[in-house]
Write an enzyme that holds these catalytic residues in place. Structure first.
Site, mmCIF file in Angstrom:
data_model
loop_
_atom_site.group_PDB
_atom_site.id
_atom_site.type_symbol
_atom_site.label_atom_id
_atom_site.label_comp_id
_atom_site.label_asym_id
_atom_site.label_seq_id
_atom_site.Cartn_x
_atom_site.Cartn_y
_atom_site.Cartn_z
ATOM 1 N N CYS A 106 152.469 44.907 12.994
ATOM 2 C CA CYS A 106 153.343 44.289 11.989
ATOM 3 C C CYS A 106 153.853 42.952 12.520
ATOM 4 C CB CYS A 106 154.540 45.188 11.687
ATOM 5 S SG CYS A 106 154.102 46.855 11.173
ATOM 6 N N CYS A 153 150.320 46.369 3.424
ATOM 7 C CA CYS A 153 150.342 45.769 4.772
ATOM 8 C C CYS A 153 149.351 46.489 5.676
ATOM 9 C CB CYS A 153 151.736 45.872 5.389
ATOM 10 S SG CYS A 153 152.862 44.560 4.876
#
Lengths: 268, 219
Positions: free
Chosen positions: A177, A229
């Site tokens: 991330c 994501c």
């Protein structure tokens, strides 16, 4: 309704502007501009209204409403609940985000099968119900500051797990991330990337979901955003309302402290 | 409970006991508790989907060290050893030919597809280069996670990529594309050759985009 239709047309016109115009201002400025333009016509409002009636409607095998659902501030209290989630719940002995908590309420109060809903694809079946519910519930905390609790030991543990998950590099691209959201002032293509490790980036990023997403013409929850994501990170598939996604919610939510929620927001 | 006693109880009863202890005293979790909980959370949260198998969550030694650093710089010695290990994986072109077609390289740089849940095994992937880098001046939609690569060859004095004086830059660029972590242990750049994201010919084409004096990058 008329104003939302006008708003959508204006948005489409902005999206079609040549890149030379876009390059003269940052993407953030452009997005802020069309948010302001659509302030009276964010299609998320339709989801909010639908969510409010779904909250109050007797539904499911038990023909019950969600009005006794405890989102952390007591049964039925919706106002201010969103900016204090995820948090620990004594009845499930788990730290839960908004969507995993809604699954619990839909199962316990209404008799739905939470596991089945978690497996349903985004935008279909009861996932559509959840989209409206998260719009309504987040809207009831609009303009309030995030204050995700860290008083219970499990909340502290989930924050640390969330941090580990945030920095975990994996997959064929070695992304985490943090590859995109670990520094200030970065972009992917023309899209500005909020730094989710601290304020103000965390509040801006975490505080933008749920949002009506113009590019897909749907309201996206935080769970759906995280799913996308992970698709782009080329990771395996994150389970809906799974602990990894909740832990990330705690990490981002706690980092958002004092940031103001604008959800349900409007995204490109 | 004395220390030894607590240790024994923990190892005997495992995570359930850890959770109970955690709930009873609101102190910060120990690094070991966080590691154990993280492993459990990952295992229970993810599942394989298409070509994205669970082994994608198992980091190699480089990713392990960089994940644990959580954004902070690595110890210099550790960084060096990671870079050396990655350097050993760099494969030079089998036929000694380093540059392909810059026009093909531009297409690869534009293409951000590949290796997701819905991609099929064996499909040609993109390089996603513009997601993070400025490259050609004509493309305005470029990212800023990596440095600008506009005029990459020109700025490094490469007028003839086949010349002896260009060799160090050509070798370095090939190595960087093959395995960026050979030069920077925790680089954000994917290891295109090492991870088989791009094949040898695709890397030649991206090399040409960066180093061919006729490429728009060097104009």
């Amino acid at each position: 309704m008329k104003s939302s239709l006008f708003g959508l047309a204006a948005l489409a016109a902005i999206a079609a502007l040549p890149l030379t115009a876009a390059a003269q201002k940052t993407t953030a400025e452009g997005i802020a501009e069309y948010r302001a333009m659509l302030a009276d016509g964010n299609p998320a409002e339709l989801y909010e209204a639908k969510g409010e009636s779904l909250w109050k409607e007797a539904r499911g095998p038990k023909k019950a409403s969600l009005e006794k659902c405890d989102l952390g501030k007591g049964p039925g209290v919706v106002k201010g609940a969103f900016v204090e989630l995820p948090r620990f719940f004594a009845d499930t002995q788990r730290v839960q985000d908004l969507e995993s908590r809604l699954l619990t309420c839909m199962e316990q109060l209404q008799g739905f099968n939470a596991g089945e809903i978690a497996k349903t694809r985004f935008g279909a079946g009861e996932q559509k119900t959840i989209e409206s519910l998260v719009a309504y519930i987040s809207g009831e905390s609009r303009d309030l500051a995030f204050n995700v609790p860290q008083s219970h030991a499990k909340e502290k543990l989930m924050y640390e797990v969330g941090k580990k998950v945030f920095y975990l590099r994996g997959g064929p691209y070695d992304f985490s991330c943090a590859s995109c959201h670990g520094e200030d002032n970065k972009r992917v293509r023309l899209q500005d990337l909020p730094n989710l490790t601290k304020q103000p980036g965390a509040g801006v990023g975490f505080g933008s979901w749920p949002a009506y997403r113009v590019s897909s013409g749907d309201l996206w929850s935080m769970q759906r955003r995280l799913n996308d994501c992970y698709r782009q990170q080329r990771f395996p598939f994150p389970g809906y309302a799974s602990d990894a996604t909740i832990a990330l919610g705690v990490y981002m939510g706690v980092n958002s402290k004092a940031g103001v929620s604008i959800a349900p927001a409007l995204k490109r | 409970m004395n220390k030894t006693h607590a240790k024994a109880a923990l190892s005997a009863a495992g995570i359930a006991m850890t959770a109970a202890l955690l709930a009873s005293c609101a102190t910060a979790p120990t690094p070991q508790q966080v590691d154990e909980a993280t492993q459990q959370v990952l295992k229970s949260s993810f599942s394989e989907q298409g070509i994205a198998k669970m082994d994608r969550l198992a980091p190699d030694a480089s990713n392990q060290a960089c994940s644990e650093a959580a954004g902070k710089p690595l110890d210099e010695k550790l960084a060096k050893s990671i870079e050396e290990a990655n350097m050993k994986t760099v494969k030079l072109p089998s036929d000694g030919k380093y540059l392909g077609s810059w026009a093909e390289g531009e297409k690869i740089a534009q293409n951000g597809r590949g290796l997701t849940w819905t991609d099929k095994p064996g499909e040609a992937n993109g390089g996603s280069c513009y997601n993070c880098h400025q490259i050609s001046k004509a493309e305005l939609s470029f990212g800023s996670i990596g440095p600008s690569l506009y005029n990459y060859g020109k700025l490094r004095g490469v007028s003839d990529p086949a010349s002896a004086e260009s060799k160090p830059i050509v070798d370095y660029t090939w190595g960087k594309l093959w395995n960026a972590k050979a030069y920077n242990a925790c680089s954000d750049m994917p290891r295109f050759g090492h991870a088989a994201i791009l094949n040898e010919q695709q890397i030649r084409d991206v090399m040409a985009l960066l180093l061919d004096p006729n490429s728009p990058v060097n104009k």
